[in-house]
Design a protein around this motif. Structure first.
Motif, PDB file in Angstrom:
ATOM      1  N   ALA A   1      -3.226  24.794  30.066  1.00  0.00           N
ATOM      2  CA  ALA A   1      -2.061  25.219  29.034  1.00  0.00           C
ATOM      3  C   ALA A   1      -2.810  25.350  27.366  1.00  0.00           C
ATOM      4  CB  ALA A   1      -0.425  24.550  28.886  1.00  0.00           C
ATOM      5  N   LYS A   2      -3.205  24.472  27.008  1.00  0.00           N
ATOM      6  CA  LYS A   2      -3.502  24.422  25.689  1.00  0.00           C
ATOM      7  C   LYS A   2      -4.342  24.878  25.311  1.00  0.00           C
ATOM      8  CE  LYS A   2      -5.469  20.797  21.815  1.00  0.00           C
ATOM      9  NZ  LYS A   2      -5.226  22.161  21.351  1.00  0.00           N
ATOM     10  N   GLU A   3      -5.229  24.981  26.870  1.00  0.00           N
ATOM     11  CA  GLU A   3      -6.639  26.333  26.399  1.00  0.00           C
ATOM     12  C   GLU A   3      -6.070  27.859  26.353  1.00  0.00           C
ATOM     13  OE1 GLU A   3      -9.748  26.257  26.336  1.00  0.00           O
ATOM     14  OE2 GLU A   3     -10.032  24.021  25.878  1.00  0.00           O
ATOM     15  N   LYS A   4      -4.642  28.119  27.123  1.00  0.00           N
ATOM     16  CA  LYS A   4      -4.465  29.184  26.796  1.00  0.00           C
ATOM     17  C   LYS A   4      -3.484  29.268  25.675  1.00  0.00           C
ATOM     18  CE  LYS A   4      -3.416  30.905  31.595  1.00  0.00           C
ATOM     19  NZ  LYS A   4      -1.741  31.057  32.456  1.00  0.00           N
ATOM     20  N   SER A   5      -2.958  28.472  24.941  1.00  0.00           N
ATOM     21  CA  SER A   5      -2.718  28.952  23.562  1.00  0.00           C
ATOM     22  C   SER A   5      -3.063  28.556  22.111  1.00  0.00           C
ATOM     23  CB  SER A   5      -1.564  27.099  23.319  1.00  0.00           C
ATOM     24  OG  SER A   5      -1.141  27.278  21.894  1.00  0.00           O
ATOM     25  N   ASP A   6      -4.544  27.889  22.912  1.00  0.00           N
ATOM     26  CA  ASP A   6      -5.427  27.823  21.592  1.00  0.00           C
ATOM     27  C   ASP A   6      -6.323  29.436  21.609  1.00  0.00           C
ATOM     28  OD1 ASP A   6      -5.305  25.851  20.688  1.00  0.00           O
ATOM     29  OD2 ASP A   6      -6.788  24.958  21.581  1.00  0.00           O
TER      30      ASP A   6
ATOM     31  N   LEU B   1      -4.065  32.816  22.341  1.00  0.00           N
ATOM     32  CA  LEU B   1      -3.298  33.673  22.138  1.00  0.00           C
ATOM     33  C   LEU B   1      -3.536  33.274  20.597  1.00  0.00           C
ATOM     34  CD1 LEU B   1      -0.018  32.767  24.867  1.00  0.00           C
ATOM     35  CD2 LEU B   1      -1.475  35.490  24.098  1.00  0.00           C
ATOM     36  N   THR B   2      -4.155  31.704  19.942  1.00  0.00           N
ATOM     37  CA  THR B   2      -3.998  31.551  18.250  1.00  0.00           C
ATOM     38  C   THR B   2      -4.572  32.908  17.762  1.00  0.00           C
ATOM     39  OG1 THR B   2      -2.698  30.090  18.720  1.00  0.00           O
ATOM     40  CG2 THR B   2      -3.849  30.058  16.596  1.00  0.00           C
TER      41      THR B   2
ATOM     42  N   ASP C   1       2.253  31.631  17.649  1.00  0.00           N
ATOM     43  CA  ASP C   1       2.320  30.436  18.472  1.00  0.00           C
ATOM     44  C   ASP C   1       3.290  30.764  18.910  1.00  0.00           C
ATOM     45  OD1 ASP C   1       1.952  28.231  19.744  1.00  0.00           O
ATOM     46  OD2 ASP C   1       2.421  26.479  18.361  1.00  0.00           O
ATOM     47  N   PRO C   2       4.042  30.764  19.950  1.00  0.00           N
ATOM     48  CA  PRO C   2       5.086  30.990  20.440  1.00  0.00           C
ATOM     49  C   PRO C   2       6.412  30.033  20.120  1.00  0.00           C
ATOM     50  CG  PRO C   2       3.586  30.650  22.346  1.00  0.00           C
ATOM     51  CD  PRO C   2       3.266  29.953  20.781  1.00  0.00           C
ATOM     52  N   ALA C   3       5.640  27.974  19.613  1.00  0.00           N
ATOM     53  CA  ALA C   3       7.226  27.076  18.832  1.00  0.00           C
ATOM     54  C   ALA C   3       7.124  27.612  17.793  1.00  0.00           C
ATOM     55  CB  ALA C   3       6.732  26.077  18.845  1.00  0.00           C
TER      56      ALA C   3
END
Length: 128
Positions: A75-80, A82-83, A89-91
């Motif tokens: 999940a962290k890798e996917k978030s990075d 996307l950034t 960032d979704p949040a």
């Protein structure tokens, strides 16, 4: 591909832990075995069942925790990723959408003056 494998292992581990916990007897069930409730005639022997099920439950719980950490890593890798692409960032995006700035809200000319005196009907007094 690897993430799918980890998700499948995670789900099977979770179901296995739930099933094994439900199969195990509580601490109070051992007292009945000493009076001949039939626990000594099981496949694993009188104490073998408890230790075998406890070990397998512990192993499946460890697998569950490891796959949980793996899914968090994915999940962290996917978030990075996307950034890096330039997506927000979704949040941060959620916070920005919940608090619009005062300049972002369009105000129509009709909304500026809430009450137009010409629209209010006059009150007629009745003579008593």
């Amino acid at each position: 591909m690897l993430e799918t494998v980890v998700v499948v292992i995670h789900l099977l581990g979770a179901l296995g832990v739930v099933g094994l916990v439900l199969l195990q007897h509580g601490k109070g069930a051992d007292a009945g075995a000493s009076f001949g409730s039939g626990a000594s005639g099981t496949v694993f022997g009188s104490q073998g069942s408890a230790t075998f099920l406890s070990r397998v439950t512990g192993i499946l719980a460890a697998v569950f925790f490891i796959t949980s950490l793996g899914l968090g890593f994915f999940a962290k890798e996917k978030s990075d990723a996307l950034t890096e692409v330039g997506l927000p960032d979704p949040a941060v995006l959620e916070v920005q959408q919940s608090k619009p700035a005062a300049g972002d809200v369009p105000v129509l000319e009709q909304q500026k003056s809430a009450v137009n005196p010409a629209d209010v009907p006059a009150v007629q007094e009745s003579g008593k």
